[in-house]
Design a protein around this motif. Structure first.
Motif, PDB file in Angstrom:
ATOM      1  N   LEU A 223       0.930  -1.299  -0.109  1.00  0.00           N
ATOM      2  CA  LEU A 223       0.126  -0.068   0.083  1.00  0.00           C
ATOM      3  C   LEU A 223       0.709   1.304  -0.066  1.00  0.00           C
ATOM      4  N   PRO A 224       1.343   1.804  -1.181  1.00  0.00           N
ATOM      5  CA  PRO A 224       1.986   2.858  -1.292  1.00  0.00           C
ATOM      6  C   PRO A 224       1.522   4.115  -0.843  1.00  0.00           C
ATOM      7  N   GLY A 225       0.127   4.224  -0.777  1.00  0.00           N
ATOM      8  CA  GLY A 225      -0.631   5.379  -0.377  1.00  0.00           C
ATOM      9  C   GLY A 225      -1.957   5.229   0.146  1.00  0.00           C
ATOM     10  N   PRO A 226      -2.739   6.228   0.352  1.00  0.00           N
ATOM     11  CA  PRO A 226      -4.170   6.113   0.818  1.00  0.00           C
ATOM     12  C   PRO A 226      -4.959   5.181  -0.234  1.00  0.00           C
ATOM     13  N   GLN A 227      -6.142   4.257   0.438  1.00  0.00           N
ATOM     14  CA  GLN A 227      -6.846   3.670  -0.138  1.00  0.00           C
ATOM     15  C   GLN A 227      -8.378   3.781   0.451  1.00  0.00           C
ATOM     16  N   TRP A 228      -9.177   3.901  -0.658  1.00  0.00           N
ATOM     17  CA  TRP A 228     -10.583   4.171  -0.114  1.00  0.00           C
ATOM     18  C   TRP A 228     -11.365   2.982  -0.572  1.00  0.00           C
ATOM     19  N   VAL A 229     -12.455   2.644   0.585  1.00  0.00           N
ATOM     20  CA  VAL A 229     -13.126   1.496   0.133  1.00  0.00           C
ATOM     21  C   VAL A 229     -14.589   1.953   0.460  1.00  0.00           C
ATOM     22  N   ILE A 230     -15.092   1.504  -0.540  1.00  0.00           N
ATOM     23  CA  ILE A 230     -16.678   1.760  -0.100  1.00  0.00           C
ATOM     24  C   ILE A 230     -17.596   0.173   0.050  1.00  0.00           C
ATOM     25  N   GLU A 231     -18.270   0.148   1.020  1.00  0.00           N
ATOM     26  CA  GLU A 231     -19.067  -0.840   1.328  1.00  0.00           C
ATOM     27  C   GLU A 231     -20.318  -0.728   1.110  1.00  0.00           C
ATOM     28  N   SER A 232     -21.320  -1.925   0.707  1.00  0.00           N
ATOM     29  CA  SER A 232     -22.481  -1.782   0.727  1.00  0.00           C
ATOM     30  C   SER A 232     -23.186  -1.785   2.275  1.00  0.00           C
ATOM     31  N   ASN A 233     -24.611  -1.614   2.070  1.00  0.00           N
ATOM     32  CA  ASN A 233     -25.250  -2.042   3.520  1.00  0.00           C
ATOM     33  C   ASN A 233     -25.101  -3.438   4.085  1.00  0.00           C
ATOM     34  N   SER A 234     -24.766  -4.171   3.227  1.00  0.00           N
ATOM     35  CA  SER A 234     -24.636  -5.700   3.900  1.00  0.00           C
ATOM     36  C   SER A 234     -22.891  -5.899   4.242  1.00  0.00           C
ATOM     37  N   ASN A 235     -22.284  -4.686   4.210  1.00  0.00           N
ATOM     38  CA  ASN A 235     -20.714  -4.869   4.666  1.00  0.00           C
ATOM     39  C   ASN A 235     -19.883  -5.309   3.827  1.00  0.00           C
ATOM     40  N   SER A 236     -20.429  -5.516   2.238  1.00  0.00           N
ATOM     41  CA  SER A 236     -19.406  -6.153   1.308  1.00  0.00           C
ATOM     42  C   SER A 236     -18.897  -5.018   0.737  1.00  0.00           C
ATOM     43  N   ILE A 237     -17.555  -5.216   0.231  1.00  0.00           N
ATOM     44  CA  ILE A 237     -16.925  -4.106  -0.628  1.00  0.00           C
ATOM     45  C   ILE A 237     -17.426  -4.105  -2.079  1.00  0.00           C
ATOM     46  N   VAL A 238     -17.927  -2.854  -2.217  1.00  0.00           N
ATOM     47  CA  VAL A 238     -18.186  -2.523  -3.802  1.00  0.00           C
ATOM     48  C   VAL A 238     -17.419  -1.977  -4.701  1.00  0.00           C
ATOM     49  N   ALA A 239     -16.461  -1.139  -4.010  1.00  0.00           N
ATOM     50  CA  ALA A 239     -15.722  -0.081  -4.740  1.00  0.00           C
ATOM     51  C   ALA A 239     -14.321   0.055  -3.698  1.00  0.00           C
ATOM     52  N   SER A 240     -13.559   0.411  -4.669  1.00  0.00           N
ATOM     53  CA  SER A 240     -12.204   0.483  -3.857  1.00  0.00           C
ATOM     54  C   SER A 240     -11.215   1.452  -4.972  1.00  0.00           C
ATOM     55  N   GLY A 241     -10.191   2.186  -4.357  1.00  0.00           N
ATOM     56  CA  GLY A 241      -9.365   3.026  -5.063  1.00  0.00           C
ATOM     57  C   GLY A 241      -8.477   3.672  -4.429  1.00  0.00           C
ATOM     58  N   GLY A 242      -7.373   4.112  -4.816  1.00  0.00           N
ATOM     59  CA  GLY A 242      -6.191   4.754  -4.005  1.00  0.00           C
ATOM     60  C   GLY A 242      -5.333   5.651  -4.896  1.00  0.00           C
ATOM     61  N   TRP A 243      -4.434   6.220  -4.141  1.00  0.00           N
ATOM     62  CA  TRP A 243      -3.454   7.113  -5.308  1.00  0.00           C
ATOM     63  C   TRP A 243      -2.114   6.952  -4.246  1.00  0.00           C
ATOM     64  N   ALA A 244      -1.092   7.125  -5.159  1.00  0.00           N
ATOM     65  CA  ALA A 244       0.344   7.089  -4.477  1.00  0.00           C
ATOM     66  C   ALA A 244       1.215   8.027  -5.263  1.00  0.00           C
ATOM     67  N   PRO A 245       2.369   8.576  -4.533  1.00  0.00           N
ATOM     68  CA  PRO A 245       3.286   9.245  -5.264  1.00  0.00           C
ATOM     69  C   PRO A 245       3.944   8.586  -6.284  1.00  0.00           C
TER      70      PRO A 245
END
Length: 130
Positions: free
Chosen positions: A13-35
């Motif tokens: 993990l070279p930089g921050p990473q965002w995670v979006i979860e559904s109402n049932s706590n399953s991951i539905v999206a993710s993405g990050g950025w890094a230098p």
């Protein structure tokens, strides 16, 4: 085909990473950025993904805009780079990215690589900061 590469990215993990979860706590999206390896003045968008059943719901835009807002808070970053395919390059163009280079059949036969960038001007930062 990219699972091992993605797992390696998550391990280091070279930089921050965002995670979006559904109402049932399953991951539905993710993405990050890094230098970037080019230096601290360039950021790379990394592994932005939205689960197929959640495409065209606004989650991808929410995820991208969260990453851009975070980058806007880093004055040392003057540009953002990323690559994608012809299937999603229009999405990034609508958010201000320009196409710098296209490599035909890069990812697979019929799946082209679009190298894209965005310049982080003062006006852009004012509109992005959280």
């Amino acid at each position: 085909d990219e699972r091992i590469e993605f797992e390696d990215y998550l391990e280091r993990l070279p930089g921050p990473q965002w995670v979006i979860e559904s109402n049932s706590n399953s991951i539905v999206a993710s993405g990050g950025w890094a230098p970037s390896r080019k230096g601290a003045s360039v950021a790379n968008l990394c592994w932005g993904m939205v689960l197929c059943g959640h495409h065209r719901t606004g989650l991808g835009r929410l995820l991208l805009r969260a990453r851009l807002a975070d980058i806007a808070n880093h004055p040392e970053i003057v540009s953002i780079e990323m690559n994608t395919s012809q299937h999603s390059c229009g999405f990034f163009q609508r958010e201000g990215f320009a196409i710098d280079r296209v490599q035909k059949d890069f990812f697979a036969k019929g799946l082209d690589r679009y190298e894209m960038s965005l310049t982080c001007t003062d006006a852009w930062r004012r509109n992005r900061r959280t």
